[in-house]
Structure formats: C-alpha cells, structure tokens
Design an enzyme around this catalytic site. Structure first.
Site, PDB file in Angstrom:
ATOM      1  N   GLN A   1     -20.530  25.114  11.946  1.00 20.41           N
ATOM      2  CA  GLN A   1     -19.638  24.005  11.583  1.00 20.41           C
ATOM      3  C   GLN A   1     -20.296  22.693  12.005  1.00 20.41           C
ATOM      4  OE1 GLN A   1     -15.402  22.326  13.030  1.00 20.41           O
ATOM      5  NE2 GLN A   1     -15.297  24.418  12.273  1.00 20.41           N
TER       6      GLN A   1
ATOM      7  N   ASN B   1      -5.204  16.209   0.053  1.00 17.92           N
ATOM      8  CA  ASN B   1      -6.574  16.633   0.375  1.00 17.92           C
ATOM      9  C   ASN B   1      -6.911  18.037  -0.140  1.00 17.92           C
ATOM     10  OD1 ASN B   1      -6.856  14.196   1.599  1.00 17.92           O
ATOM     11  ND2 ASN B   1      -6.629  14.964   3.697  1.00 17.92           N
TER      12      ASN B   1
ATOM     13  N   LEU C   1     -14.215  13.172   5.538  1.00 21.48           N
ATOM     14  CA  LEU C   1     -13.924  11.789   5.119  1.00 21.48           C
ATOM     15  C   LEU C   1     -14.626  10.812   6.058  1.00 21.48           C
ATOM     16  CD1 LEU C   1     -10.047  12.325   4.674  1.00 21.48           C
ATOM     17  CD2 LEU C   1     -11.899  12.912   3.096  1.00 21.48           C
TER      18      LEU C   1
ATOM     19  N   TYR D   1      -9.924  20.467  21.921  1.00 18.61           N
ATOM     20  CA  TYR D   1      -8.982  19.547  21.273  1.00 18.61           C
ATOM     21  C   TYR D   1      -7.686  19.431  22.083  1.00 18.61           C
ATOM     22  CZ  TYR D   1     -11.825  20.463  17.017  1.00 18.61           C
ATOM     23  OH  TYR D   1     -12.842  20.628  16.106  1.00 18.61           O
TER      24      TYR D   1
ATOM     25  N   LYS E   1      -8.782  16.454   7.987  1.00 17.75           N
ATOM     26  CA  LYS E   1      -7.736  16.313   9.006  1.00 17.75           C
ATOM     27  C   LYS E   1      -6.802  15.183   8.609  1.00 17.75           C
ATOM     28  CE  LYS E   1      -6.446  13.560  12.592  1.00 17.75           C
ATOM     29  NZ  LYS E   1      -6.327  12.093  12.694  1.00 17.75           N
ATOM     30  N   SER E   2      -5.512  15.390   8.790  1.00 17.30           N
ATOM     31  CA  SER E   2      -4.562  14.294   8.628  1.00 17.30           C
ATOM     32  C   SER E   2      -3.295  14.626   9.390  1.00 17.30           C
ATOM     33  CB  SER E   2      -4.226  14.067   7.152  1.00 17.30           C
ATOM     34  OG  SER E   2      -3.198  13.099   7.056  1.00 17.30           O
TER      35      SER E   2
ATOM     36  N   HIS F   1     -18.940  25.668  20.502  1.00 12.71           N
ATOM     37  CA  HIS F   1     -18.618  24.335  19.989  1.00 12.71           C
ATOM     38  C   HIS F   1     -19.843  23.429  19.820  1.00 12.71           C
ATOM     39  CE1 HIS F   1     -14.940  21.474  19.702  1.00 12.71           C
ATOM     40  NE2 HIS F   1     -15.897  21.050  18.927  1.00 12.71           N
TER      41      HIS F   1
ATOM     42  N   LYS G   1     -12.792  27.395  19.248  1.00 11.36           N
ATOM     43  CA  LYS G   1     -14.175  27.194  19.693  1.00 11.36           C
ATOM     44  C   LYS G   1     -14.291  27.240  21.212  1.00 11.36           C
ATOM     45  CE  LYS G   1     -14.551  24.117  15.749  1.00 11.36           C
ATOM     46  NZ  LYS G   1     -13.218  23.502  15.684  1.00 11.36           N
TER      47      LYS G   1
ATOM     48  N   ASP H   1      -8.159  25.128  11.752  1.00 13.14           N
ATOM     49  CA  ASP H   1      -9.327  25.028  12.641  1.00 13.14           C
ATOM     50  C   ASP H   1      -8.953  24.220  13.882  1.00 13.14           C
ATOM     51  OD1 ASP H   1     -12.593  25.128  12.531  1.00 13.14           O
ATOM     52  OD2 ASP H   1     -11.853  23.343  13.569  1.00 13.14           O
TER      53      ASP H   1
ATOM     54  N   ILE I   1      -2.098  15.351   3.693  1.00 13.47           N
ATOM     55  CA  ILE I   1      -2.425  16.780   3.867  1.00 13.47           C
ATOM     56  C   ILE I   1      -2.342  17.477   2.508  1.00 13.47           C
ATOM     57  CG2 ILE I   1      -1.632  18.954   4.935  1.00 13.47           C
ATOM     58  CD1 ILE I   1      -0.660  17.235   7.352  1.00 13.47           C
TER      59      ILE I   1
ATOM     60  N   ASN J   1     -22.308  22.520  15.367  1.00  8.26           N
ATOM     61  CA  ASN J   1     -23.204  21.438  15.781  1.00  8.26           C
ATOM     62  C   ASN J   1     -24.599  21.934  16.164  1.00  8.26           C
ATOM     63  OD1 ASN J   1     -21.295  19.087  15.713  1.00  8.26           O
ATOM     64  ND2 ASN J   1     -20.201  20.379  17.182  1.00  8.26           N
TER      65      ASN J   1
ATOM     66  N   SER K   1     -15.059  16.429   9.574  1.00 11.63           N
ATOM     67  CA  SER K   1     -15.046  15.006   9.209  1.00 11.63           C
ATOM     68  C   SER K   1     -15.506  14.776   7.766  1.00 11.63           C
ATOM     69  CB  SER K   1     -15.927  14.182  10.163  1.00 11.63           C
ATOM     70  OG  SER K   1     -15.481  14.319  11.483  1.00 11.63           O
TER      71      SER K   1
HETATM   72  P1  A2P Z   1      -4.222  10.323   9.495  1.00 10.57           P
HETATM   73  O1  A2P Z   1      -4.653  11.371  10.478  1.00 10.57           O
HETATM   74  O2  A2P Z   1      -3.574   9.142  10.121  1.00 10.57           O
HETATM   75  O3  A2P Z   1      -3.379  10.926   8.426  1.00 10.57           O
HETATM   76  P2  A2P Z   1     -11.706  13.377   8.649  1.00 10.57           P
HETATM   77  O4  A2P Z   1     -11.047  14.499   7.928  1.00 10.57           O
HETATM   78  O5  A2P Z   1     -13.042  13.005   8.077  1.00 10.57           O
HETATM   79  O6  A2P Z   1     -11.782  13.609  10.131  1.00 10.57           O
HETATM   80  O7  A2P Z   1     -10.806  12.057   8.425  1.00 10.57           O
HETATM   81  C1  A2P Z   1      -9.560  11.934   9.044  1.00 10.57           C
HETATM   82  C2  A2P Z   1      -9.061  10.516   8.917  1.00 10.57           C
HETATM   83  O8  A2P Z   1      -8.797  10.204   7.559  1.00 10.57           O
HETATM   84  C3  A2P Z   1      -7.767  10.303   9.645  1.00 10.57           C
HETATM   85  O9  A2P Z   1      -7.775   9.005  10.144  1.00 10.57           O
HETATM   86  C4  A2P Z   1      -6.707  10.488   8.562  1.00 10.57           C
HETATM   87  O10 A2P Z   1      -5.552   9.738   8.807  1.00 10.57           O
HETATM   88  C5  A2P Z   1      -7.417   9.912   7.374  1.00 10.57           C
HETATM   89  N1  A2P Z   1      -6.995  10.578   6.135  1.00 10.57           N
HETATM   90  C6  A2P Z   1      -6.991  11.912   5.902  1.00 10.57           C
HETATM   91  N2  A2P Z   1      -6.635  12.174   4.634  1.00 10.57           N
HETATM   92  C7  A2P Z   1      -6.390  10.980   4.040  1.00 10.57           C
HETATM   93  C8  A2P Z   1      -5.988  10.606   2.730  1.00 10.57           C
HETATM   94  N3  A2P Z   1      -5.776  11.506   1.770  1.00 10.57           N
HETATM   95  N4  A2P Z   1      -5.829   9.281   2.473  1.00 10.57           N
HETATM   96  C9  A2P Z   1      -6.075   8.353   3.424  1.00 10.57           C
HETATM   97  N5  A2P Z   1      -6.451   8.655   4.691  1.00 10.57           N
HETATM   98  C10 A2P Z   1      -6.627   9.957   5.001  1.00 10.57           C
END
Ligand code: A2P
Length: 272
Positions: free
Chosen positions: A171, A250, A200, A53, A240-241, A111, A78, A48, A247, A150, A198
């Site tokens: 989304q 998750n 997390l 971005y 996102k990571s 978007h 988007k 995505d 990655i 949104n 988001s």
């Molecule tokens: P990073 O990008 O440094 O790996 P969201 O998916 O809600 O946008 O959250 C993304 C944030 O959570 C980023 O700061 C990412 O860090 C962090 N993050 C993603 N997966 C993990 C994980 N499994 N453990 C810890 N932090 C994570």
C-alpha cells in the site's frame, strides 16, 4: 454492476473489493464510527484502518453494527511502523484484534519499512523478523492475507529474498502526478497488488483547473476522475472522506478514461 461490487484478486486467490474506504486522518470516536458506517451503508465492502490511526475500535464497532455478514466485508489493518521485532509484531496484532473486536483480518500490513520518526533507517534485518511473525499470523488463520505498506523496491527485495510467503500487497501513496511508476511496475511484475492511499493527494488535487476541465468531459467530479485514474492503473484506491455525499461520490466511477487522457494524466508532474 458497480465498481463497488468488483474485486481484484490477491496472489493467494482471495478477492479484494476494488475500492476501499480509507480511514487515515479520521479522528477516533464518533467521526470514525459515522464515516465507516456511512461507507458500509453506501455499499463499500472494504475498510482500511491501522493501529496508528487510533480509530480501530470505532471502525470495528461500525463494521459489527452494520449487520453485514463478516465474510462480505474486507478489513485491513496495519502493524505500527515502529514495531520491528518478532514478539512485538505478535503483541501488536493481538492489540489490533482486541480493538477491532473482530475474529480475523482480511489483510494485515507492515505499515512502513522504518519508524516514521526515523524515515530511511535501515531496518532490513528487522523487517525479515517481523515478516516471519506476519507469516505465522497468516498460517494460524488469524488473517487471510499479508503484505506491506510504504515499502520501496530495496525494502521489498530483502523480504522477497528471505520469505516463505511473498507479500501479497504493497500500500503506497498514489495519485495523479505521483504514480510511482518504477515501484508500481516492480510490484505488479512480482504479482504484488498495489493499493493507493491518498488517491486525491489528501485533497490537494481537488481544485486543479485542468483536472476539473477533464472531469467535466466525463460529467464527473475531480475526485471521481482521480479515483478512476488509480483504478485504470491497476491499483486499488482507498479514498477517504468524512462526508456521506463525498463517500458516495468517490465510489461512483463507472466511466472509462480514454487512453489519451490517461497518457496526459501520467505525464503530469506532482504538485503535492
Ligand atoms: P473530508 O474528509 O472532509 O470529507 P485522500 O483520499 O487523498 O486522503 O483525500 C481526502 C481529502 O479529500 C479529505 O480532506 C476529504 O475531505 C477530501 N475529499 C474526499 N472526497 C471528496 C470529494 N468527493 N469531494 C471533495 N473533497 C473530497
């Protein structure tokens, strides 16, 4: 079979992999290329991105370089939120495709219902015009599904009242404590797939002690618990990571949260 191999179904019948890799806030250049490449290497088949971005070129290059048949990767981008004209939508779509350097998109979203610097502005008329362009882009075969992002219920209602083809996805920001029950219920009732960005809370949930205690019971991390929660709400998570280990983690969410735990997560107030 892992969740990475499972699909939700869009209203047009197309499958959409149940977990997508979110690329918001991943800087353009090597970071976006490496993160996307890592996600694909670890089995993600849903990426995505968005024009806003700034990383479409790197994301597209990583997809092309992965050596995976294009038909097996689901790609979303988007239309920038500030573009609110029919011609502008077509022009921006062409820019997106030039940057991605791909033949087609699997999903193209508006978007946001308003430009980010004028949140809440009434763009209902403009969104109807933009939606007309989205329908034409779909019908021309340049993308396989269209939707929004949104959009609140009143924004959706206007599009639904004037469209020929209904939005197939919305989304939205979605995580434990911010499950947007009314909007999610509305979309699901309309058979609009809800995708959650988001999941997390951009990291804000990760140090939560009560979530950590619950996660331990499933031998999972807080991040995995949060992704699993979204899935069990029937919503498509887009974690996102930039770290390969995160990655990988998750997407390893092959456990089931109990009904009691889901209720307790539903009852949480947002902290983010
Ligand atoms: P990073 O990008 O440094 O790996 P969201 O998916 O809600 O946008 O959250 C993304 C944030 O959570 C980023 O700061 C990412 O860090 C962090 N993050 C993603 N997966 C993990 C994980 N499994 N453990 C810890 N932090 C994570």
């Amino acid at each position: 079979m892992s969740v990475l191999d499972e699909d939700f179904t869009l209203p047009n019948g197309n499958g959409i992999p149940k977990i997508g890799f979110g690329t918001w806030q991943i800087p353009a250049g090597e970071a976006a290329y490496a993160a996307t490449a890592s996600a694909l290497c670890q089995g993600y088949r849903h990426i995505d991105t968005a024009r806003a971005y700034g990383n479409e070129a790197d994301v597209g290059r990583a997809i092309r370089d992965a050596g995976i048949d294009r038909s097996r990767v689901f790609v979303t981008s988007k239309l920038p939120a500030e573009i609110k004209s029919y011609e502008g939508a077509w022009q921006s779509y062409r820019e997106t495709m030039a940057a991605l350097d791909l033949e087609y998109l699997d999903l193209y979203l508006i978007h946001a219902p308003w430009p980010w610097d004028r949140m809440g502005m009434d763009c209902r008329r403009e969104n109807v015009l933009v939606w007309k362009a989205m329908e034409e882009i779909l019908e021309s075969g340049r993308c396989r599904a269209i939707g929004v992002s949104n959009f609140a219920i009143p924004d959706l209602e206007v599009v639904l009242a004037h469209c020929r083809i209904k939005p197939m996805a919305n989304q939205i920001r979605f995580f434990v404590g911010h499950a947007q029950a009314e909007l999610t219920g509305f979309c699901q009732h309309q058979e609009i797939l809800v995708e959650g960005y988001s999941p997390l809370a951009t990291g804000a949930l990760l140090n939560d002690a009560s979530l950590a205690a619950m996660a331990r019971r499933y031998q999972a991390s807080v991040a995995q618990l949060c992704v699993r929660y979204v899935l069990q709400k029937g919503v498509l998570p887009l974690p996102k990571s930039t770290h390969p280990e995160f990655i990988r983690q998750n997407a390893q969410v092959d456990f089931i949260l109990s009904e009691d735990d889901m209720r307790s997560l539903d009852a949480r107030k947002s902290t983010a």
